[in-house]
Design a protein around this motif. Structure first.
Motif, PDB file in Angstrom:
ATOM      1  N   ALA A 257     -51.374 -15.310 -23.938  1.00  0.00           N
ATOM      2  CA  ALA A 257     -50.542 -14.677 -22.913  1.00  0.00           C
ATOM      3  C   ALA A 257     -51.124 -13.336 -22.489  1.00  0.00           C
ATOM      4  N   ILE A 258     -51.606 -12.566 -23.444  1.00  0.00           N
ATOM      5  CA  ILE A 258     -52.192 -11.250 -23.131  1.00  0.00           C
ATOM      6  C   ILE A 258     -53.436 -11.414 -22.283  1.00  0.00           C
ATOM      7  N   ARG A 259     -54.285 -12.372 -22.639  1.00  0.00           N
ATOM      8  CA  ARG A 259     -55.505 -12.601 -21.857  1.00  0.00           C
ATOM      9  C   ARG A 259     -55.173 -13.034 -20.426  1.00  0.00           C
ATOM     10  N   ARG A 260     -54.189 -13.926 -20.283  1.00  0.00           N
ATOM     11  CA  ARG A 260     -53.822 -14.396 -18.941  1.00  0.00           C
ATOM     12  C   ARG A 260     -53.310 -13.252 -18.074  1.00  0.00           C
ATOM     13  N   ARG A 261     -52.447 -12.421 -18.635  1.00  0.00           N
ATOM     14  CA  ARG A 261     -51.882 -11.341 -17.820  1.00  0.00           C
ATOM     15  C   ARG A 261     -52.945 -10.313 -17.481  1.00  0.00           C
TER      16      ARG A 261
ATOM     17  N   VAL B 132     -38.943  -7.290 -17.436  1.00  0.00           N
ATOM     18  CA  VAL B 132     -40.264  -7.645 -16.924  1.00  0.00           C
ATOM     19  C   VAL B 132     -40.426  -7.181 -15.477  1.00  0.00           C
ATOM     20  N   GLU B 133     -39.352  -7.200 -14.708  1.00  0.00           N
ATOM     21  CA  GLU B 133     -39.435  -6.690 -13.336  1.00  0.00           C
ATOM     22  C   GLU B 133     -39.796  -5.213 -13.322  1.00  0.00           C
ATOM     23  N   ARG B 134     -39.342  -4.467 -14.326  1.00  0.00           N
ATOM     24  CA  ARG B 134     -39.680  -3.035 -14.393  1.00  0.00           C
ATOM     25  C   ARG B 134     -41.137  -2.818 -14.797  1.00  0.00           C
ATOM     26  N   PHE B 135     -41.705  -3.788 -15.502  1.00  0.00           N
ATOM     27  CA  PHE B 135     -43.093  -3.669 -15.968  1.00  0.00           C
ATOM     28  C   PHE B 135     -43.828  -4.960 -15.620  1.00  0.00           C
ATOM     29  N   PRO B 136     -44.215  -5.126 -14.356  1.00  0.00           N
ATOM     30  CA  PRO B 136     -44.774  -6.408 -13.900  1.00  0.00           C
ATOM     31  C   PRO B 136     -46.141  -6.758 -14.487  1.00  0.00           C
ATOM     32  N   ASP B 137     -46.730  -5.841 -15.227  1.00  0.00           N
ATOM     33  CA  ASP B 137     -48.031  -6.156 -15.828  1.00  0.00           C
ATOM     34  C   ASP B 137     -47.925  -6.504 -17.312  1.00  0.00           C
ATOM     35  N   ILE B 138     -46.690  -6.588 -17.843  1.00  0.00           N
ATOM     36  CA  ILE B 138     -46.562  -6.853 -19.275  1.00  0.00           C
ATOM     37  C   ILE B 138     -46.668  -8.355 -19.540  1.00  0.00           C
ATOM     38  N   PRO B 139     -47.445  -8.771 -20.537  1.00  0.00           N
ATOM     39  CA  PRO B 139     -47.530 -10.194 -20.888  1.00  0.00           C
ATOM     40  C   PRO B 139     -46.171 -10.730 -21.349  1.00  0.00           C
ATOM     41  N   LEU B 140     -45.835 -11.924 -20.881  1.00  0.00           N
ATOM     42  CA  LEU B 140     -44.525 -12.508 -21.167  1.00  0.00           C
ATOM     43  C   LEU B 140     -44.677 -13.919 -21.723  1.00  0.00           C
ATOM     44  N   VAL B 141     -44.036 -14.154 -22.862  1.00  0.00           N
ATOM     45  CA  VAL B 141     -43.931 -15.486 -23.446  1.00  0.00           C
ATOM     46  C   VAL B 141     -42.467 -15.905 -23.404  1.00  0.00           C
ATOM     47  N   ILE B 142     -42.213 -17.085 -22.862  1.00  0.00           N
ATOM     48  CA  ILE B 142     -40.858 -17.635 -22.865  1.00  0.00           C
ATOM     49  C   ILE B 142     -40.794 -18.771 -23.875  1.00  0.00           C
ATOM     50  N   LYS B 143     -39.833 -18.669 -24.768  1.00  0.00           N
ATOM     51  CA  LYS B 143     -39.574 -19.745 -25.716  1.00  0.00           C
ATOM     52  C   LYS B 143     -38.444 -20.605 -25.172  1.00  0.00           C
TER      53      LYS B 143
END
Length: 413
Positions: A399-403, A101-112
């Motif tokens: 998550a996609i909408r938020r990012r 995620v650090e390499r792609f700071p605009d990617i939506p992220l979900v943590i389980k």
């Protein structure tokens, strides 16, 4: 959607626990619902890219799971440039997706959420005995040193990379409401991002075919033999149960971890503590997942007295097998057992209550079987693919909408 799962644990190479089972099942579920899935996982013996069950699985040889996030990030980077994933999901444990995620700071992220390392450490921490403390201080004096306080588990949330990683997520999903509530309180997670989504569970036909009407006189524990699983309390309950039902036998299925006594693993510790009752005990060690139905078919009652548990698959397996289940009220098992409507709940760290619940089911086999049928029905209605699949898709879309609305993350050093 194009979904990437980044997790050190994934079967068969790193099928360490419940995370591996969850990633495998959710990946299969979402693929069946028409999504494109790739998995980025660790391995103890190989680096490879293979197609398994129509899912591309990338594995990186990793000596320690703490190195996994850095190692897998390069492989993920190559694939993301090619695929352009819509969303990434990873566990909080070891912050597996952090470097990607650090390499792609605009990617939506979900943590389980599964169970953070700090919580496992906290639960497994046992106050040292007086003898242990005396040996500690005597050893220091023998070496001419001033004795320091006996070392105990400690925790600084501001230094916890798992917490930092979770705070970067666009959506945080928790299999049990209990774990979400605990981390909102302890970690300060934003309530609006924490969503309760149970893990999917696909019971095998072997489990569903197990007869409800069994009379094996066997009580089974499944899981690692460790403090946080309530194994000490179960051990202390065994003499109480055998006093009432001397013909009962206790089976322990799972690997043995350290015990409170230095130099003894948990099996040896229990055998020492329960020396008078050894004929009533059986330890199988770890068994393959596909052998669990075999053992459950030879069981009347399963006991899972954990000091804390998020979402234990072993409880769902026992429910699918229509066993009588005695489970801890601390954590997600209370939700699985519908607050005690399809099993018996006992408070953590309470051997007397364990014994009382087991004795109740031994004394009332018809009640045990009635609860077993209800438990099996609950598994099929609450954790099925359609229900969980829809909840999961809605989570990724949020998550996609938020990012998209927030833009790129800004990482602090």
């Amino acid at each position: 959607m194009k979904i990437a799962f980044i997790s050190y644990e994934y079967p068969p190479d790193t099928a360490v626990g419940g995370i591996a089972t969850y990633i495998y099942q959710i990946a299969m579920l979402l693929q069946e619902r028409g999504h494109y899935i790739e998995v980025f996982a660790g391995s103890n013996y190989r680096s490879s890219t293979e197609t398994e069950n129509n899912i591309i699985v990338h594995r990186v040889l990793t000596k320690h799971n703490s190195d996994f996030s850095e190692q897998i990030a390069q492989i993920f980077s190559q694939r993301h440039h090619l695929i352009n994933f819509d969303v990434v999901e990873g566990p909080e444990i070891s912050a597996c997706a952090r470097k990607s995620v650090e390499r792609f700071p605009d990617i939506p992220l979900v943590i389980k959420l599964h169970t953070p390392s700090f919580l496992i450490g906290q639960i497994n921490d046992v106050a040292p005995s007086i003898n242990t403390k005396l040996r500690w201080y005597a050893g220091a004096l023998r070496h001419g040193k001033i004795p320091k306080p006996f070392p105990r588990w400690s925790y600084d949330l501001h230094q916890d990379i798992e917490r930092s990683h979770v705070l970067e997520a666009d959506e945080i999903t928790t299999p049990s409401q209990a774990l979400g509530d605990k981390l909102i309180e302890v970690w300060g997670l934003p309530e609006d991002k924490v969503v309760h989504i149970p893990n999917p569970y696909i019971p095998s036909q072997e489990l569903l075919n197990i007869a409800v009407e069994t009379r094996t006189n066997i009580i089974t524990f499944i899981g690692r033999l460790e403090i946080r699983k309530g194994i000490l309390e179960l051990g202390a309950a065994i003499p109480l149960i055998l006093k009432r039902y001397p013909d009962v036998r206790f089976r322990f299925i799972g690997s043995s971890l350290p015990s409170p006594k230095p130099g003894l693993d948990m099996q040896a510790y229990l055998e020492q503590k329960l020396k008078r009752y050894l004929p009533a005990l059986e330890f199988t060690g770890s068994v393959a997942l596909d052998r669990i139905p075999y053992w459950l078919a030879k069981t009347d009652i399963c006991v899972f007295p954990s000091r804390w548990e998020n979402f234990p698959n072993v409880c769902l397996e026992a429910m699918a097998a229509a066993r009588g289940v005695v489970g801890s009220s601390a954590g997600g098992m209370a939700e699985m057992l519908d607050q005690g409507k399809v099993g018996r709940l006992i408070p953590p760290e309470n051997s007397q209550k364990i014994a009382e619940a087991v004795i109740e089911l031994l004394a009332n086999p018809q009640l045990r079987m009635q609860l077993g049928r209800a438990a099996r029905d609950r598994v099929l209605s609450e954790y099925n693919l359609d229900r969980i699949g829809q909840l999961q898709e809605e989570s990724y879309e949020r998550a996609i909408r938020r990012r998209c609305s927030l833009g790129k993350r800004i990482f602090s050093n």
